[in-house]
Design an enzyme around this catalytic site. Structure first.
Site, PDB file in Angstrom:
ATOM      1  N   GLU A 160      -3.786  -0.165  -8.922  1.00 13.05           N
ATOM      2  CA  GLU A 160      -2.456   0.763  -9.266  1.00 13.05           C
ATOM      3  C   GLU A 160      -1.403   0.109  -9.511  1.00 13.05           C
ATOM      4  OE1 GLU A 160      -2.757   4.723  -6.443  1.00 13.05           O
ATOM      5  OE2 GLU A 160      -2.388   2.974  -5.285  1.00 13.05           O
TER       6      GLU A 160
ATOM      7  N   SER B 271       0.755  -1.337   0.104  1.00 13.16           N
ATOM      8  CA  SER B 271       0.020   0.152   0.070  1.00 13.16           C
ATOM      9  C   SER B 271       0.807   1.081   0.097  1.00 13.16           C
ATOM     10  CB  SER B 271      -0.775   0.055   1.230  1.00 13.16           C
ATOM     11  OG  SER B 271      -1.720  -1.260   1.426  1.00 13.16           O
TER      12      SER B 271
ATOM     13  N   HIS C  42      -1.202  -2.882  -6.977  1.00  8.81           N
ATOM     14  CA  HIS C  42      -1.959  -2.470  -5.626  1.00  8.81           C
ATOM     15  C   HIS C  42      -3.415  -2.851  -5.790  1.00  8.81           C
ATOM     16  CE1 HIS C  42      -3.109   0.638  -2.333  1.00  8.81           C
ATOM     17  NE2 HIS C  42      -3.092  -0.754  -1.796  1.00  8.81           N
TER      18      HIS C  42
ATOM     19  N   ASN D 227      -3.492   6.169  -1.736  1.00 10.64           N
ATOM     20  CA  ASN D 227      -3.344   6.275  -0.190  1.00 10.64           C
ATOM     21  C   ASN D 227      -2.851   7.477   0.205  1.00 10.64           C
ATOM     22  OD1 ASN D 227      -4.066   3.924   1.632  1.00 10.64           O
ATOM     23  ND2 ASN D 227      -2.654   2.685   0.222  1.00 10.64           N
TER      24      ASN D 227
END
Length: 285
Positions: free
Chosen positions: A152, A119, A140, A190
């Site tokens: 991602e 992450s 991700h 994130n």
């Protein structure tokens, strides 16, 4: 472009089992590995339940479900992790991810792609000690992986463009939406979402409102879930680790400072839905 027929997934936790399910559903021979036999048993049961729910909602046929399960292998033997792409979905610790890829590099061909579901940890740092670091890339997924569409695809400093392109095409074949990004702490989602959690935790710390009220207001503002509900779903420990990692990566920028309230939850083992208690209390099956 590299042809992908077989995919290995390391880690049979919530993310790993979801990723394995998605890969098998998309037609790939899939191996799900974990050192824990009990985790593998729970993962198999969870995947079966997810597929049965898909059948009951008429998203899948019974034949689809059976074919998906036929393509899945569950193992605790690392020697069986020989594949075209290996996706790790383990604890957010740099040395663990590096160790996994270094071990698997001795089992797999030099052109096997190593994808990490991290992450927030730098892809460049994960790849640095791995033989042929150009084949290491970020992939991700978001929780729950079998439902959330976004993935991602993150290129580190050494990642070969052809590797990122191959993973982008794989993501499309999985029925997901790939977004190509460069290596940066927290990547895009994130990094932006961190303030959703951090500011909500500050409001809680300052006694402005309780968790339920903040969640209610955020849902009323258009969010599907409030920040505390989402932290409980993701795992309070996982969310805390990501925040701490980004705080360090951004040279201790105060806007990423982890919350004492959240750390206390982690210290107490109140990790959310998976433990039956986080910011809320849940019935355990």
């Amino acid at each position: 472009m590299k042809e992908i027929k077989k995919i290995g997934v390391v880690g049979a936790g919530t993310m790993g089992l979801g990723i394995a399910q998605v890969c098998a559903q998309a037609g790939y021979t899939t191996i799900l590995y974990d050192i824990s036999a009990s985790k593998l048993q729970k993962a198999e049961a969870a995947i079966t339940a997810n597929l049965e729910q898909g059948v009951s909602r008429q998203k899948l046929t019974s034949a689809d479900k059976e074919a998906t399960l036929q393509r899945l292998t569950f193992t605790g033997n690392t020697l069986e992790l020989y594949a075209d792409v290996i996706i790790e979905a383990v604890v957010e610790r740099l040395e663990v991810k590096q160790s996994i890829f270094k071990e698997l590099s001795g089992i797999n061909d030099a052109n096997t792609i190593f994808a990490t579901n991290t992450s927030s940890i730098s892809i460049t740092r994960i790849a640095a000690p791995v033989p042929h670091p150009e084949r290491v890339v970020g992939m991700h997924f978001f929780n729950p992986a079998h439902i959330m569409k976004l993935v991602e695809v993150v290129s580190g400093a050494a990642t070969a463009p052809a590797v990122a392109q191959t993973i982008e095409q794989l993501v499309l074949k999985l029925g997901k939406t790939p977004v190509l990004v460069q290596d940066s702490p927290g990547f895009i989602v994130n990094r932006v979402a961190r303030q959703f959690y951090v500011e909500s935790l500050k409001l809680l710390e300052e006694g402005v409102a309780d968790a339920a009220t903040i969640d209610q207001l955020m849902r009323a503002s258009g969010f599907k879930m409030g920040p505390f509900e989402l932290m409980d779903l993701i795992g309070v420990d996982i969310n805390y680790t990501v925040t701490a990692s980004m705080f360090e990566a951004f040279y201790y920028d105060p806007k990423f400072r982890p919350s004492r309230v959240q750390q206390q939850k982690v210290d107490a083992g109140h990790l959310g839905r998976k433990t039956g208690k986080g910011f809320y209390t849940y019935d355990q099956d």
